[in-house]
Design a protein around this motif. Structure first.
Motif, PDB file in Angstrom:
ATOM      1  N   ARG A 253       0.858  -1.194   0.000  1.00 31.71           N
ATOM      2  CA  ARG A 253       0.000   0.000   0.000  1.00 31.71           C
ATOM      3  C   ARG A 253       0.893   1.242   0.000  1.00 31.71           C
ATOM      4  O   ARG A 253       1.803   1.351   0.823  1.00 31.71           O
ATOM      5  CB  ARG A 253      -0.869  -0.031   1.245  1.00 31.71           C
ATOM      6  N   ALA A 254       0.632   2.183  -0.910  1.00 35.32           N
ATOM      7  CA  ALA A 254       1.431   3.407  -0.991  1.00 35.32           C
ATOM      8  C   ALA A 254       1.212   4.265   0.252  1.00 35.32           C
ATOM      9  O   ALA A 254       0.079   4.535   0.625  1.00 35.32           O
ATOM     10  CB  ALA A 254       1.080   4.190  -2.247  1.00 35.32           C
ATOM     11  N   ARG A 255       2.302   4.689   0.857  1.00 37.04           N
ATOM     12  CA  ARG A 255       2.253   5.609   1.994  1.00 37.04           C
ATOM     13  C   ARG A 255       2.787   6.978   1.596  1.00 37.04           C
ATOM     14  O   ARG A 255       2.371   7.987   2.145  1.00 37.04           O
ATOM     15  CB  ARG A 255       3.071   5.063   3.171  1.00 37.04           C
ATOM     16  N   GLU A 256       3.718   6.976   0.629  1.00 35.35           N
ATOM     17  CA  GLU A 256       4.317   8.222   0.183  1.00 35.35           C
ATOM     18  C   GLU A 256       4.594   8.107  -1.316  1.00 35.35           C
ATOM     19  O   GLU A 256       5.106   7.093  -1.787  1.00 35.35           O
ATOM     20  CB  GLU A 256       5.622   8.445   0.944  1.00 35.35           C
TER      21      GLU A 256
ATOM     22  N   ARG B  78       5.258  13.069  -1.057  1.00 38.01           N
ATOM     23  CA  ARG B  78       3.970  13.502  -0.500  1.00 38.01           C
ATOM     24  C   ARG B  78       3.228  12.297   0.066  1.00 38.01           C
ATOM     25  O   ARG B  78       3.212  11.230  -0.546  1.00 38.01           O
ATOM     26  CB  ARG B  78       3.122  14.160  -1.581  1.00 38.01           C
ATOM     27  N   MET B  79       2.594  12.503   1.209  1.00 38.53           N
ATOM     28  CA  MET B  79       1.826  11.429   1.820  1.00 38.53           C
ATOM     29  C   MET B  79       0.671  11.027   0.900  1.00 38.53           C
ATOM     30  O   MET B  79       0.047  11.882   0.279  1.00 38.53           O
ATOM     31  CB  MET B  79       1.283  11.834   3.189  1.00 38.53           C
ATOM     32  N   ALA B  80       0.414   9.726   0.826  1.00 40.83           N
ATOM     33  CA  ALA B  80      -0.682   9.214   0.006  1.00 40.83           C
ATOM     34  C   ALA B  80      -1.999   9.321   0.782  1.00 40.83           C
ATOM     35  O   ALA B  80      -2.008   9.288   2.016  1.00 40.83           O
ATOM     36  CB  ALA B  80      -0.416   7.763  -0.362  1.00 40.83           C
ATOM     37  N   LEU B  81      -3.086   9.438   0.052  1.00 42.03           N
ATOM     38  CA  LEU B  81      -4.408   9.418   0.671  1.00 42.03           C
ATOM     39  C   LEU B  81      -4.628   8.073   1.355  1.00 42.03           C
ATOM     40  O   LEU B  81      -4.208   7.036   0.836  1.00 42.03           O
ATOM     41  CB  LEU B  81      -5.499   9.617  -0.385  1.00 42.03           C
ATOM     42  N   ALA B  82      -5.300   8.094   2.492  1.00 45.83           N
ATOM     43  CA  ALA B  82      -5.600   6.840   3.188  1.00 45.83           C
ATOM     44  C   ALA B  82      -6.637   6.025   2.416  1.00 45.83           C
ATOM     45  O   ALA B  82      -6.552   4.803   2.332  1.00 45.83           O
ATOM     46  CB  ALA B  82      -6.085   7.125   4.599  1.00 45.83           C
ATOM     47  N   GLU B  83      -7.620   6.699   1.863  1.00 41.50           N
ATOM     48  CA  GLU B  83      -8.687   6.045   1.084  1.00 41.50           C
ATOM     49  C   GLU B  83      -9.038   6.898  -0.109  1.00 41.50           C
ATOM     50  O   GLU B  83      -9.166   8.115   0.054  1.00 41.50           O
ATOM     51  CB  GLU B  83      -9.928   5.805   1.946  1.00 41.50           C
ATOM     52  N   PRO B  84      -9.227   6.345  -1.240  1.00 42.80           N
ATOM     53  CA  PRO B  84      -8.941   4.950  -1.574  1.00 42.80           C
ATOM     54  C   PRO B  84      -7.432   4.721  -1.660  1.00 42.80           C
ATOM     55  O   PRO B  84      -6.681   5.624  -2.035  1.00 42.80           O
ATOM     56  CB  PRO B  84      -9.606   4.762  -2.936  1.00 42.80           C
ATOM     57  N   ALA B  85      -7.034   3.535  -1.306  1.00 44.88           N
ATOM     58  CA  ALA B  85      -5.613   3.196  -1.273  1.00 44.88           C
ATOM     59  C   ALA B  85      -5.072   2.958  -2.678  1.00 44.88           C
ATOM     60  O   ALA B  85      -5.772   2.477  -3.555  1.00 44.88           O
ATOM     61  CB  ALA B  85      -5.406   1.937  -0.432  1.00 44.88           C
TER      62      ALA B  85
ATOM     63  N   THR C  65      -2.462   0.607  -4.382  1.00 48.04           N
ATOM     64  CA  THR C  65      -1.809  -0.646  -4.006  1.00 48.04           C
ATOM     65  C   THR C  65      -1.022  -1.231  -5.172  1.00 48.04           C
ATOM     66  O   THR C  65      -1.282  -0.932  -6.336  1.00 48.04           O
ATOM     67  CB  THR C  65      -2.835  -1.691  -3.526  1.00 48.04           C
ATOM     68  N   LEU C  66      -0.076  -2.089  -4.827  1.00 43.81           N
ATOM     69  CA  LEU C  66       0.762  -2.772  -5.806  1.00 43.81           C
ATOM     70  C   LEU C  66       0.900  -4.228  -5.392  1.00 43.81           C
ATOM     71  O   LEU C  66       1.347  -4.516  -4.286  1.00 43.81           O
ATOM     72  CB  LEU C  66       2.144  -2.111  -5.858  1.00 43.81           C
TER      73      LEU C  66
END
Length: 136
Positions: A36-39, A43-50, A52-53
């Motif tokens: 799940r992308a965090r950054e 820049r911080m990633a949105l919590a939702e929608p995630a 993902t990889l």
């Protein structure tokens, strides 16, 4: 008779020495994992929608870019990766989600190296700049 028994015993012993074919999923530590992308590009990633990889195999990735699902070809090696022939669904979402999706896919396609430390995966570009920080 004794010779036949010795031959049968030898065949059994040699058969026991055979190893099973290697499990392709076990060939690389990232295969079968989802992140799940965090950054994204600092820049911080949105919590939702995630975003993902998932590493489905050494040759294929898939995931959720934000609004849309994506999939693509992958060349995965020790410390290196290259993505190509990417595709995705084409739904529209709110502007912040679409912006994150765009940044995520660009960072993913620019990635050339990977580093894993525990539950953190870092994807770096060809100049070894951090593009994505992901967690399991």
């Amino acid at each position: 008779m004794l010779r036949g028994a010795a031959l049968a015993l030898a065949v059994l012993l040699l058969g026991g020495c055979q190893s099973a074919a290697p499990d392709p999923a076990a060939e690389h530590p990232l295969v079968g994992t989802t992140w799940r992308a965090r950054e994204i590009d600092g820049r911080m990633a949105l919590a939702e929608p995630a975003s993902t990889l998932s590493f489905e195999s050494r040759e294929r990735v898939a995931g959720q870019a934000g609004c849309n699902r994506f999939f693509g070809r992958l060349d995965l090696d020790a410390g290196r990766l290259a993505l190509g022939q990417m595709g995705s669904t084409r739904m529209a979402c709110a502007a912040p989600v679409m912006e994150q999706e765009r940044r995520f896919l660009l960072a993913l396609q620019a990635s050339a190296f990977w580093e894993r430390e525990g539950d953190t995966l870092r994807l770096l570009d060809g100049e070894r700049r951090l593009r994505l920080r992901l967690t399991r």
